[in-house]
Design a protein around this motif. Structure first.
Motif, PDB file in Angstrom:
ATOM      1  N   PHE A  57       0.670  -1.298   0.197  1.00 34.42           N
ATOM      2  CA  PHE A  57       0.250  -0.547  -0.186  1.00 34.42           C
ATOM      3  C   PHE A  57       0.641   1.324   0.285  1.00 34.42           C
ATOM      4  CE2 PHE A  57      -3.481  -2.674   2.472  1.00 34.42           C
ATOM      5  CZ  PHE A  57      -3.736  -2.746   1.212  1.00 34.42           C
ATOM      6  N   ASP A 100      -6.154  -2.699   6.874  1.00 39.80           N
ATOM      7  CA  ASP A 100      -6.393  -3.826   5.849  1.00 39.80           C
ATOM      8  C   ASP A 100      -4.856  -3.843   5.756  1.00 39.80           C
ATOM      9  OD1 ASP A 100      -6.396  -4.770   3.683  1.00 39.80           O
ATOM     10  OD2 ASP A 100      -7.811  -3.194   2.341  1.00 39.80           O
ATOM     11  N   ASP A 111      -2.830  -9.232   1.078  1.00 35.37           N
ATOM     12  CA  ASP A 111      -4.308  -9.075   0.887  1.00 35.37           C
ATOM     13  C   ASP A 111      -5.083  -9.521   2.402  1.00 35.37           C
ATOM     14  OD1 ASP A 111      -5.540  -6.258   1.254  1.00 35.37           O
ATOM     15  OD2 ASP A 111      -6.350  -6.904  -0.873  1.00 35.37           O
ATOM     16  N   SER A 112      -5.604  -9.421   3.734  1.00 34.44           N
ATOM     17  CA  SER A 112      -6.300  -9.390   4.256  1.00 34.44           C
ATOM     18  C   SER A 112      -6.471  -7.810   4.683  1.00 34.44           C
ATOM     19  CB  SER A 112      -5.958 -11.025   5.131  1.00 34.44           C
ATOM     20  OG  SER A 112      -6.635 -11.293   6.536  1.00 34.44           O
ATOM     21  N   GLU A 207     -13.945 -10.011   0.344  1.00 33.26           N
ATOM     22  CA  GLU A 207     -13.741  -8.538   1.207  1.00 33.26           C
ATOM     23  C   GLU A 207     -15.045  -7.956   1.985  1.00 33.26           C
ATOM     24  OE1 GLU A 207     -11.601  -5.175   0.478  1.00 33.26           O
ATOM     25  OE2 GLU A 207     -10.607  -6.124  -1.363  1.00 33.26           O
ATOM     26  N   GLU A 238     -10.905  -9.073   5.401  1.00 34.48           N
ATOM     27  CA  GLU A 238     -10.668 -10.163   4.224  1.00 34.48           C
ATOM     28  C   GLU A 238     -10.254 -11.223   4.563  1.00 34.48           C
ATOM     29  OE1 GLU A 238      -8.397  -6.519   2.027  1.00 34.48           O
ATOM     30  OE2 GLU A 238      -8.851  -7.843   0.775  1.00 34.48           O
TER      31      GLU A 238
HETATM   32 MG    MG Z   1      -7.000  -5.350   1.406  1.00 38.49          MG
END
Ligand code: MG
Ligand code: MG
Length: 261
Positions: A57, A100, A111-112, A207, A238
């Protein structure tokens, strides 16, 4: 175009997602009244880099033409739905914060997201978190090979709306692999039997972003932060999953997070 993954690629996706799971657990240890989301961001960034990965990110281009994302995690507090920017405001008892996290490890993304309670939250808020998390697993249960992407959204939407909650429409789950966001889009709403067919090798992030009231949202003038219009809280859970070997494997995990609580 949907990139179906080989077993070797899924192995790399598993490693990236397990690092995300560990990062979220590390962040979770620090979630308490008085901590700032900037401090949580520092914990995450150090942990990700110490493990040889890059926080996806950080520096992520702004789809609305604003400045790139300045931090390693999104921290979305209370009425912030997604893309909250870490700041210097201390969390207080009764807040919720959705963390996130995305990492790039050996060419593949994880990604979670997990919504944490800060201290004691009201029963109403606890139920929002509970149902949102349940809806994620309902979605996952409907991601079997041979079903369609719409079956996932239908399952999430049906459960959440039965509790009177709102399902955000403007942001959706996604395919994931070498890129953080790949085809197909995975909405949290939909019709049974609609959308692309789920095939072996599919890797997607599911998500649900679920609001306590109306699903209407707006973007603040930092061009990132998305809030509910009615000011009510919103939750976000997510997982990244892989469909292979005749089953649905959850590549990320909440196990370590929930051990520390
Ligand atoms: Mg995410
Ligand atoms: Mg995602």
């Amino acid at each position: 175009m949907i990139f179906l993954k080989t077993e070797d690629e899924i192995e790399l996706m598993r490693a990236a997602n397990q690092l995300v799971a560990k990062t979220l657990a590390e962040v979770g240890k620090h979630v308490k009244p008085g901590v700032t989301t900037k401090e949580l961001d520092k914990v995450a960034e150090e942990f990700i880099r110490d493990n040889g990965a890059v926080p996806t990110f950080k520096g992520f281009p702004n789809p609305c033409g604003g400045t790139p994302f300045p931090a390693s995690i999104c921290t979305s507090v209370n009425d912030v739905v997604v893309h909250g920017v870490p700041n210097d405001t201390p969390l207080v008892n009764g807040d919720i914060v959705s963390v996130d996290c995305g990492v790039l490890l050996n060419g593949f993304n994880g990604d979670s997201c997990y919504t944490f309670s800060v201290g004691e939250v009201t029963n109403e808020v606890a139920q929002l978190l509970d149902v949102t998390k349940k809806s994620l697993y309902e979605g996952i249960a409907n991601a079997q090979r041979g079903k369609r992407i719409g079956d996932i959204g239908y399952a999430v939407q049906t459960l959440c709306e039965s509790h009177g909650y709102g399902v955000v429409r403007e942001f959706v789950g996604h395919g994931i692999g070498r890129k953080m966001h790949e085809d197909p889009q995975v909405p949290n709403y939909g019709k049974k039997g609609n959308g692309p067919m789920i095939k072996s090798g599919l890797c997607i992030a599911i998500e649900p972003m679920i609001t306590m009231g109306s699903p209407k949202i707006y973007m603040t003038d930092d061009n990132w932060t998305i809030k509910t219009r009615d000011g009510k809280p919103s939750a976000h859970f997510e997982h990244t999953i892989a469909v292979h070997n005749g089953e649905v494997e959850i590549l990320s995990s909440f196990e370590d997070i929930e051990k520390t609580k």
